[in-house]
Enzyme design. Structure first.
Site, PDB file in Angstrom:
ATOM      1  N   ASP A 473       0.841  -1.029   0.157  1.00 23.64           N
ATOM      2  CA  ASP A 473       0.024  -0.088   0.186  1.00 23.64           C
ATOM      3  C   ASP A 473       0.917   1.459  -0.033  1.00 23.64           C
ATOM      4  O   ASP A 473       2.026   1.012   0.284  1.00 23.64           O
ATOM      5  CB  ASP A 473      -0.851   0.062   1.152  1.00 23.64           C
ATOM      6  CG  ASP A 473      -2.096  -0.905   0.961  1.00 23.64           C
ATOM      7  OD1 ASP A 473      -2.313  -1.173   0.008  1.00 23.64           O
ATOM      8  OD2 ASP A 473      -2.821  -1.009   2.279  1.00 23.64           O
ATOM      9  N   THR A 475      -0.286   4.498   1.362  1.00 21.21           N
ATOM     10  CA  THR A 475      -0.626   5.444   2.753  1.00 21.21           C
ATOM     11  C   THR A 475      -0.207   4.714   3.835  1.00 21.21           C
ATOM     12  O   THR A 475      -0.742   3.531   4.057  1.00 21.21           O
ATOM     13  CB  THR A 475      -2.084   5.668   2.638  1.00 21.21           C
ATOM     14  OG1 THR A 475      -2.497   6.403   1.300  1.00 21.21           O
ATOM     15  CG2 THR A 475      -2.571   6.787   3.626  1.00 21.21           C
ATOM     16  N   ASP A 795      -4.591  -2.685   4.801  1.00 21.89           N
ATOM     17  CA  ASP A 795      -5.073  -2.180   5.968  1.00 21.89           C
ATOM     18  C   ASP A 795      -6.677  -2.121   6.190  1.00 21.89           C
ATOM     19  O   ASP A 795      -7.301  -2.284   7.270  1.00 21.89           O
ATOM     20  CB  ASP A 795      -4.670  -0.823   6.493  1.00 21.89           C
ATOM     21  CG  ASP A 795      -4.888   0.034   5.221  1.00 21.89           C
ATOM     22  OD1 ASP A 795      -5.633  -0.211   4.297  1.00 21.89           O
ATOM     23  OD2 ASP A 795      -4.451   1.171   5.094  1.00 21.89           O
TER      24      ASP A 795
END
Length: 1138
Positions: A473, A475, A795
């Site tokens: 990912d 972020t 996440d």
């Protein structure tokens, strides 16, 4: 209501049930709440309406406020825990140490050894009946007394070694179990949930939640208790863990307000009042039943009648529960390892994605089978050769008959051969290997915690060392996840810095403040810094916190707006999800009109905008051409600087018109008026570029998979070093990726994916499905020589499938949802990409540790097996006795596994490419080391074995008869063999052909202690017992007392002082007879003309003298015969010794 209260008193099925008076305090009893929570959808709604009126009435009875929550008063909390129970499900009892010992004893090799040792032990105490034993061959040369004293030692020592191995294995299993429970409890302690207490929104540990708490639920949560919905926004729950149904269930107050523990929030947000916790929740009830069934089975032998009754009841209850709640019940998944046995379906579901064994497991299993087969063959050949050699030599060459009285002696020989065969097998099978793997993994897992890697599945640690691709990912992992608005396009002007409030028209500012305040989740907020001078704390969604931060920069307070418009006043909320990529909130005005605020990905929301607020704050037409201009002049420049762009918009529905169909979202969220476009910066973590360089040098490809637009993603990828100038790599958006991998029918084709993934480095605007497709495509691909080993970070709730599909799934410990954590193998407690690099280092270190141990173990095995096999075939006995082999194989290898498995990792591990699935476990360098050392050791051992007596001028230990005492010769062989292994342990520290094997040796204290300790123990174990009377020779039994040279001339044996006192008269008498016999032999020799040597040769040995001393009784007569030249000593029984 009164009837229900009366009925509840009779209930006694739960430990926490209390008296009616306590229930009366709350106006609703524990049993009533349990009965209510067993109902579903409309049944539950009718029950609530009939018995209580509405959910607010339930809150009143539970003495809690729907808005303020509980007071948090400790006395109140204690009282609620006493009445309704704690939010804790007792874990399944761990296996006791004795159970683990019993499991360790089930090992086949150990069972064979136990049987052989017991037979050996039994035969050592068995004395064959007297007779002409010379007929049986040279069996009992050696003192019978010493046999009686020491013959048992070999069998006992084998049993002792088996006990050592079993205890070490059981202790290791016990400590592993303990470690897992510690890990599990740590995960549980870290799991917190948001509740409202005293009007404040706080996070508390899941175990502290009590009945009456007002819990805030949001996207990605795993519900920790049962409850009834008070207020919900577009709330959808995945109840498959309870019902087995994969469809998401929409929760509303009028259709289905029941919230159940163990279920996942897939969309939306809301508040619920907690009505059941712990063993009284739906999950807890099932686990209580499962636990009861298990207890009954354990008590089967003791109370059969009671058991049958109880079990019938348990089964009946279980069936009821299943009828109500669906097929497979599951504990809160993060607690699943502790909480009961679970259902078959849960196990299948948990194991399904992990179809393949880990790389190392697969290779070790294959190797163990090969070694096992080879060992079995060698041991069988050894036994067959020994038996054939003995039978042919005894009955064919020496032509001895099989006599009944000799049978026990022959059996002793056969048992000895069998033990030698089993010993060869024991040495061939590397017992220390599973131990080395477990120690290495357990040690690594413990140390990885310090490197912010919380390992949930042991094998993930090792698999990570073979990773060839990481799909990360952006972020929070590559970036700091500290979002701030740095640019804005508002009132038709692009501000490179946040403008002053005066620069923005009042109307526009009002829309901006209200829009951001109500259209961000109320769980997102900015709190004051913990330390003075620190940065404000961002709680909740980080992007929303950035927008709230913008309001604070514009000197406006979002909390004032939220106080004016509380969450329950929101008319309708379309929460953010990965499909919408936007969030919208509807407000109802006092005049009956509606206003909707929307925010989301700029290019998506702008397409729905037909107007834009002008420089004076009034809406004006917004044509497609204007939109293209903004994209080119505002959004693309922002994105190229790595900024995430968010568009804010609104729409009014006039009061006169009929109310819109709110469920038809596409008609509602359209025709918007654009308020502003903001650019949010999320700086790259300073340590990430270096970490990505290390990955690339280590042969690992890093790909970024993000929901951001392609320009932002490309800019961040360049900053991180994923994309470098001049490289031929591609960046794709989700829709382009899907178009390229699908055929005309819309089906995904592996060949199409294979054309894309090798060069793909950035996948932007991707959905979780795209992520899963990419991961699956890379894993299933056959275009590369080796199958790719893929690690994935995630996440969000929808990252679950990709995390499970990956070889190693990393969930974010801070930003990750409970669902993502449950699907993962490793949790990154700091959400940092550098922690993944550390996981790679530890994984490779595990692989290398096992390889080091294998190199050491196989060298020992090859040498020991060849020595045992060759020695047994040539000398009819193994130069290394069974007990010595066990000392080398089981004790030293256990210690060696500990020494070599605890080597710390070094940066040099990242300088080589991954091994891959197909590369053999034993590399060419290792094979060269193993064979080289084996040849050297065999030359030394065989030189000592066949020429040692000449080199050291000692008696030969070869061809010793059964139960012969230990020899200096074989002690030297054994000592040399062990010392060579000990120094080879140092060589085994390096497996890649390094020259300096001592490099970094003092960094591993455990290794130094073990090598030194083994050296000292080996020295002590081979010191003769005449020097250390309190010790026994390791594997040799009691040493014979040494005979001083001066005693030889007198033919006197050195015997125990106590013996001399007890039998002084017998000894003197016998010595006199012996002197006379010697003199008579000499006289007869002269008379017959034979040599003196011939006469002396017939002189009884010291050993047989001792033998006679032990069996002699008071003599009754002595006969001297000149013809036979022999002495006969008579016994009262008339038996004679010749």
């Amino acid at each position: 209501m009164g009837d229900m209260a009366n009925n509840s008193v009779a209930y006694s099925g739960v430990k926490n049930s209390v008296k009616e008076s306590n229930h009366g305090d709350f106006g609703i009893s524990l049993e009533e709440l349990r009965a209510l929570m067993e109902l579903r959808s409309t049944d539950a709604v009718h029950k609530i309406q009939e018995c209580y009126g509405d959910v607010y009435a339930i809150c009143t009875r539970l003495k809690t406020s729907p808005n303020e929550g509980l007071s948090g008063n400790p006395a109140d909390i204690e009282r609620r825990e006493a009445v309704f129970g704690k939010n804790f499900i007792p874990p399944k009892k761990p296996k006791t140490f004795l159970q683990l010992v019993w499991e360790a004893l089930q090992d086949v090799t150990l069972i064979i050894l136990e049987i052989a040792a017991i037979i050996s032990l039994g035969l050592s105490f068995y004395q064959p009946p007297g007779g002409n034993e010379a007929v049986c061959g040279a069996v009992t040369v050696g003192e019978e007394e010493e046999e009686g004293e020491t013959g048992w030692i070999e069998g006992a020592a084998i049993l002792l070694s088996v006990v050592c191995v079993v205890l070490v294995t059981a202790f290791n299993d016990w400590s592993k179990e303990k470690q897992f429970r510690g890990l599990q409890s740590r995960i549980e302690q870290e799991q917190k949930f948001t509740v409202i207490r005293g009007g404040q929104v706080i996070q508390i540990p899941v175990a502290d939640i009590i009945v009456g708490d007002i819990a805030q639920v949001k996207y990605g949560d795993l519900l920790p208790a049962d409850g009834v919905l008070i207020q919900g926004n577009d709330l959808k729950i995945d109840e498959s863990s309870l019902t087995g149904e994969s469809d998401q269930v929409k929760k509303t107050l009028d259709k289905d307000p029941m919230m159940l523990s163990g279920t996942h929030v897939m969309e939306g947000s809301g508040r619920m009042v907690v009505t059941a916790v712990g063993v009284n929740s739906q999950t807890g009830i099932i686990f209580t039943l499962l636990g009861a069934g298990g207890d009954d089975e354990e008590k089967e032998k003791e109370k059969k009648d009671k058991k049958s009754k109880k079990q019938d009841g348990a089964v009946e209850n279980r069936n009821k529960a299943k009828a109500q709640d669906g097929a497979a019940m599951e504990m809160q998944p993060l607690k699943s390892e502790d909480g009961g046995d679970g259902d078959e379906k849960d196990k299948k579901r948990a194991n399904m994605p992990k179809k393949e064994k880990s790389v190392l497991q697969g290779k070790l299993t294959k190797l163990a089978v090969q070694i096992g087969k080879a060992g079995l063959l060698m041991s069988a050949i050894t036994v067959i050769i020994l038996i054939l050699y003995f039978v042919i030599d005894t009955f064919w060459v020496q032509k001895r008959p099989w006599l009944a009285e000799c049978t026990p002696i022959y059996i002793q020989y056969f048992v000895k051969f069998f033990i030698i065969g089993v010993t060869v097998l024991v040495v061939a099978v590397p017992e220390g290997l599973p131990l080395a793997v477990t120690i290495s993994l357990a040690y690594s897992v413990k140390k990885m915690m310090k490197d912010n890697n919380l390992v949930r599945h042991l094998d993930a640690c090792e698999t990570m060392g073979n990773a060839t691709a990481i799909c990360s990912d952006k972020t929070g992992t590559l970036t700091m996840n500290r979002m701030t608005v740095v640019q804005a396009f508002v009132s038709e002007k692009h501000y490179k810095k946040i403008p002053e409030p005066d620069a923005i028209p009042e109307k526009t500012l009002a829309h901006l403040v209200t829009g951001i305040s109500v259209n961000c989740a109320y769980t997102s907020k900015i709190l004051p810094p913990e330390k003075e001078g620190g940065l404000p704390r961002h709680v909740g969604n980080k992007t929303e916190c950035a927008l709230l931060g913008l309001l604070l920069d514009l000197k406006r307070d979002y909390q004032d707006v939220r106080n004016e418009i509380p969450e329950e006043a929101l008319y309708k909320v379309y929460t953010f999800n990965s499909v919408r990529k936007s969030m919208s909130t509807v407000l109802k005005n006092s005049d009956g009109s509606f206003r909707i605020f929307s925010k989301g990905a700029s290019e998506i929301v702008l397409k729905k905008c037909f107007k834009i607020l002008s420089a004076n704050g009034e809406p004006k037409a917004f044509r497609p051409r204007d939109r293209d201009d903004i994209i080119k002049t505002v959004i693309e420049p922002m994105a190229s600087e790595g900024l995430r762009t968010i568009c804010l918009a609104f729409r009014d529905f006039p009061a006169g018109e009929p109310e819109p169909e709110w469920d038809n979202e596409n008609d509602i969220v359209t025709g918007l008026t654009c308020i502003a476009v903001v650019g949010i910066e999320d700086p790259v973590r300073p340590e990430v570029p270096d970490a990505i360089k290390k990955c690339q040098r280590a042969g690992i490809t890093v790909r970024m998979v993000t929901g951001d637009n392609i320009n932002t993603a490309r800019a961040i990828a360049s900053k991180c070093g994923i994309l470098n100038p001049g490289e031929d790599f591609i960046c794709l958006e989700g829709k382009d990726f899907n178009r390229r991998i699908r055929n005309e029918k819309g089906e995904i084709e592996q060949e199409r994916i294979d054309k894309i993934w090798p060069k793909l480095r950035v996948l932007a605007r991707s959905s979780p499905t795209d992520k899963h497709t990419l991961v699956k495509g890379i894993i299933d691909s056959t275009v590369t020589e080796q199958r790719q080993v893929v690690a994935v970070t995630g996440d969000g709730t929808n990252d679950g499938p990709a995390l499970k599909k990956a070889d190693v799934g990393f969930a974010m410990g801070i930003a990750g949802t409970d669902v993502a954590k449950e699907a993962s193998d490793i949790i990154l407690t700091d959400d940092n990409f550098t922690s993944i690099v550390k996981a790679v280092m530890w994984g490779r270190n595990v692989y290398d540790s096992i390889s080091k141990f294998l190199q050491f173990q196989l060298t020992v095995n090859v040498v020991a097996v060849i020595v045992a096999f060759t020695g047994a075939c040539i000398t009819q006995d193994s130069p290394l006795k069974a007990v010595q082999m066990l000392w080398v194989n089981l004790i030293m290898d256990t210690l060696a596994s500990l020494a070599l498995a605890t080597e710390p990792p070094t940066e040099s591990l990242l300088l080589r490419k991954p091994y891959g699935r197909n590369k053999p476990l034993i590399s060419r360098t290792m094979m060269k080391n193993i064979l080289g050392h084996a040849v050297y050791q065999l030359v030394v051992v065989f030189t000592l074995l066949f020429a040692g007596e000449k080199i050291f001028d000692i008696d030969s230990g070869r061809n010793a008869p059964l139960h012969a005492p230990p020899s200096e010769h074989y002690t030297i062989v054994f000592n040399t063999f062990v010392m060579m292994q000990l120094f080879n342990e140092i060589n085994a520290r390096k497996i890649h052909g390094e020259r300096n094997v001592f490099e970094g040796i003092f960094n591993n204290a455990i290794f130094c202690i073990i090598v030194l300790g083994t050296f000292i123990v080996q020295l002590i174990s081979t010191i003769p017992t005449s020097r250390l009377k309190f010790l026994k020779e390791a594997g040799h039994g009691t040493q014979k007392e040494e005979i001083p040279e001066e005693e030889f001339s007198e033919d006197v044996e050195e015997i125990d002082h106590a013996e001399r006192e007890l039998r002084r008269g017998q000894i003197l008498w016998f010595r006199g007879l012996n002197r006379i016999q010697t003199q008579m032999d000499v006289v007869n020799a002269f008379q017959s003309g034979s040599t003196i040597q011939g006469a002396l040769r017939r002189q009884p040995s010291i050993a047989s003298q001792h033998h006679d001393v032990t069996n002699i009784s008071t003599p009754t007569h002595v006969v001297f015969s000149s013809t036979t030249a022999s002495t006969t000593v008579g016994y009262p029984s008339g038996e004679c010794i010749s």
